[in-house]
Design an enzyme around this catalytic site. Structure first.
Site, mmCIF file in Angstrom:
data_model
loop_
_atom_site.group_PDB
_atom_site.id
_atom_site.type_symbol
_atom_site.label_atom_id
_atom_site.label_comp_id
_atom_site.label_asym_id
_atom_site.label_seq_id
_atom_site.Cartn_x
_atom_site.Cartn_y
_atom_site.Cartn_z
ATOM 1 N N LYS A 128 7.903 36.042 40.331
ATOM 2 C CA LYS A 128 8.368 35.111 41.380
ATOM 3 C C LYS A 128 7.498 35.315 42.620
ATOM 4 C CE LYS A 128 12.628 33.960 43.948
ATOM 5 N NZ LYS A 128 14.082 34.242 44.068
ATOM 6 N N SER A 179 17.298 30.549 43.535
ATOM 7 C CA SER A 179 15.967 30.199 43.949
ATOM 8 C C SER A 179 14.870 30.585 42.943
ATOM 9 C CB SER A 179 15.635 30.885 45.281
ATOM 10 O OG SER A 179 15.649 32.295 45.137
ATOM 11 N N SER A 218 20.491 33.981 43.046
ATOM 12 C CA SER A 218 19.196 33.354 42.758
ATOM 13 C C SER A 218 18.535 33.780 41.452
ATOM 14 C CB SER A 218 18.219 33.617 43.904
ATOM 15 O OG SER A 218 18.505 32.789 44.993
#
Lengths: 60, 465
Positions: B80, B155, B179
């Site tokens: 990420k 997210s 997330s």
């Protein structure tokens, strides 16, 4: 259910917090943000007269 | 190698070691898929193919020479893009970032390299791990492979999407209010938010210091345990890092769960967020599945979810604003509208309110400690609603409000999102299991027992087979 804080007061608070540029450019966003977080804060309980210090280092 | 892109970490490792699969061939296959398929998915912000292939060759060479670094040896892991990889700028999927390449790997990336894993691309996210999906940023938001018009969750959206689309076998996510578990749930993969402090966060851009967690995302539960085993561990330079010894988190997978106790917080999705019908039915089906496996499932009421969720959100907004205040004051237009609005909310939380939240947090953590001390795990929905359209702002906001994940960021307990079938539209269903601090192995045992009794993983998104 309390009355929502007036937009003019929210934007004044935003300026005090240094967000003058956002208050000029994105006033609707700030009003939504302030009213949204106010709704969350109303859900947060007050632990009252309990000897709880906020943890500086949160340990589960 | 036909369909190698759907193999588990465990199976890839077996084939590497038997000679049935070569790391370079496997990685080349994934690179081809990213080049062919990611244009419509948007899961990757960057992929350095040459570096990944060089890492694959190094992994193969080590295996040839008898150097075996364990289950992650030669396994590509997506990162990420709020996690630093040396040599790459960490963009946070935002215009607001340091354009200079990171000088060092984040703690977790260094751990991955030591375990022989291959950092495989920087993955899309909601801006600064909070604001999304956004269409006003330089890169578009990641899409859901099961329905490209549907919300993939966030997210860690690129992580969930890339896994579900078979573009990689493992990815890192971060979780401050759900997330990891959100995109895992909406994309139909497994995602674990570990115990707070279990995985070091040095080199990871913060969203909210006291709530941020780094964790593993994979297609199945055993792989998740293997990835956690590679990234967990004490970081002496991270003051929030737990001083725990290395642990085999997969050690109890396969053991029976008969007699284990599961507290079912059914009221959270029936009373507190009024779940949509198929979500509610899916939760009751999951509870029944645990009963059939011999677990004792008892309904409990942890108290209104809003108390947990709102306390988490107020702390999150406060800490996020503290981090972003200077940029928001100087150049708010550089942010996407969604992140700007959500982070700016923290400007309206007073110090007194923030401290009230921290004190409330202590009482809520104690309450959850008692529940999780009396049961092996807590079962609850991840959200009351299924994925909405990715471009429907009002529906996205409702989806955020129907999330049931932030409680465990607030209390620091580990929680895993487990795939639980599909709804009538063919979109994934999912549930959460949480357990006492430092008992991730127990979560994996329960989740794997459920997974083994079903065959959800056999179904793949039609556009990405």
């Amino acid at each position: 259910m309390s009355e929502p804080e007036p937009a003019t007061e929210i934007l004044a608070r935003a300026r005090q917090a240094g967000l003058a540029r956002s208050a000029d450019l994105y006033p609707d966003e700030l009003v939504r943000a302030a009213r949204g977080i106010a709704a969350h804060l109303r859900n947060v309980p007050d632990p009252g007269d309990v000897a709880l210090e906020p943890a500086h280092r949160f340990v589960p | 190698m036909t369909d190698a892109h759907w193999l588990s970490i465990a199976e890839i490792g077996r084939r590497y070691r038997s000679g049935a699969l070569h790391p370079r061939a496997y990685v080349e296959g994934l690179i081809d898929r990213v080049r062919t398929l990611d244009g419509k998915l948007g899961a990757f912000l960057k992929l350095d193919a040459a570096a990944a292939l060089a890492d694959a060759d190094r992994a193969a060479g080590e295996l040839r020479e008898g150097v075996d670094r364990g289950p992650l040896h030669g396994i590509p892991v997506g990162i990420k893009d709020i996690v630093a990889v040396a040599g790459d700028a960490t963009t946070a999927h935002s215009r607001v970032h340091d354009p200079n390449p990171a000088r060092a790997d984040a703690f977790v990336v260094a751990k991955l390299r030591k375990a022989g894993a291959i950092p495989f691309g920087k993955l899309a996210l909601h801006e600064h791990a909070i604001g999304g999906p956004s269409f006003d940023l330089p890169a578009p938001p990641a899409r859901n492979p099961w329905d490209l018009a549907a919300m993939p969750g966030g997210s860690s959206s690129g992580s969930g999407a890339a896994l579900a689309a078979g573009l990689l076998p493992a990815a890192l996510g971060t979780d401050t209010g759900g997330s990891i578990r959100g995109p895992a749930g909406f994309c139909g993969v497994a995602g674990l938010k570990p115990t707070y402090g279990r995985v070091g966060r040095r080199g990871v851009l913060p969203l909210a210091w006291s709530l941020d967690h780094v964790g593993p995302m994979t297609r199945d539960v055993r792989d998740n345990a293997l990835l956690l085993g590679a990234i967990a561990g004490h970081d002496p330079h991270d003051p929030t890092s737990l001083a725990d010894a290395d642990e085999d988190f997969a050690r109890d997978i396969g053991k029976p769960i008969a007699g284990m106790t599961v507290a079912y917080a059914r009221v959270w999705h029936t009373r507190d967020v009024a779940a949509e019908r198929e979500t509610a039915a899916g939760m009751d089906a999951a509870a029944e599945a645990f009963r059939r496996l011999g677990a004792k499932v008892v309904e409990i009421d942890p108290g209104p979810f809003a108390v947990y969720g709102s306390t988490n959100w107020a702390i999150l907004a406060s800490e996020a604003f503290a981090i972003h205040a200077a940029d928001l004051r100087a150049r708010p237009e550089a942010y996407g509208a969604r992140a700007r609005e959500l982070i700016s909310a923290g400007a309206f939380v007073s110090a007194a309110d923030y401290l009230r939240c921290l004190r409330a947090r202590a009482t809520l953590k104690a309450k959850m400690d008692a529940i999780l001390g009396a049961h092996d795990a807590l079962l609850c929905a991840g959200a009351g609603l299924p994925p909405c359209r990715i471009d429907d702002k009002d529906a996205v906001q409702k989806l955020l409000q129907a999330s049931l994940r932030g409680a465990f960021n607030l209390t620091g307990h580990p929680a895993i999102a487990v795939p639980a079938g599909f709804d009538g539209r063919g979109l994934p269903l999912s549930f959460q299991l949480a357990s006492a601090a430092r008992t991730e192995a127990k979560l994996y045992r329960l989740a794997a027992a459920y997974e083994a009794a079903h065959d959800w993983g056999a179904r793949k998104p039609a556009e990405f087979i």
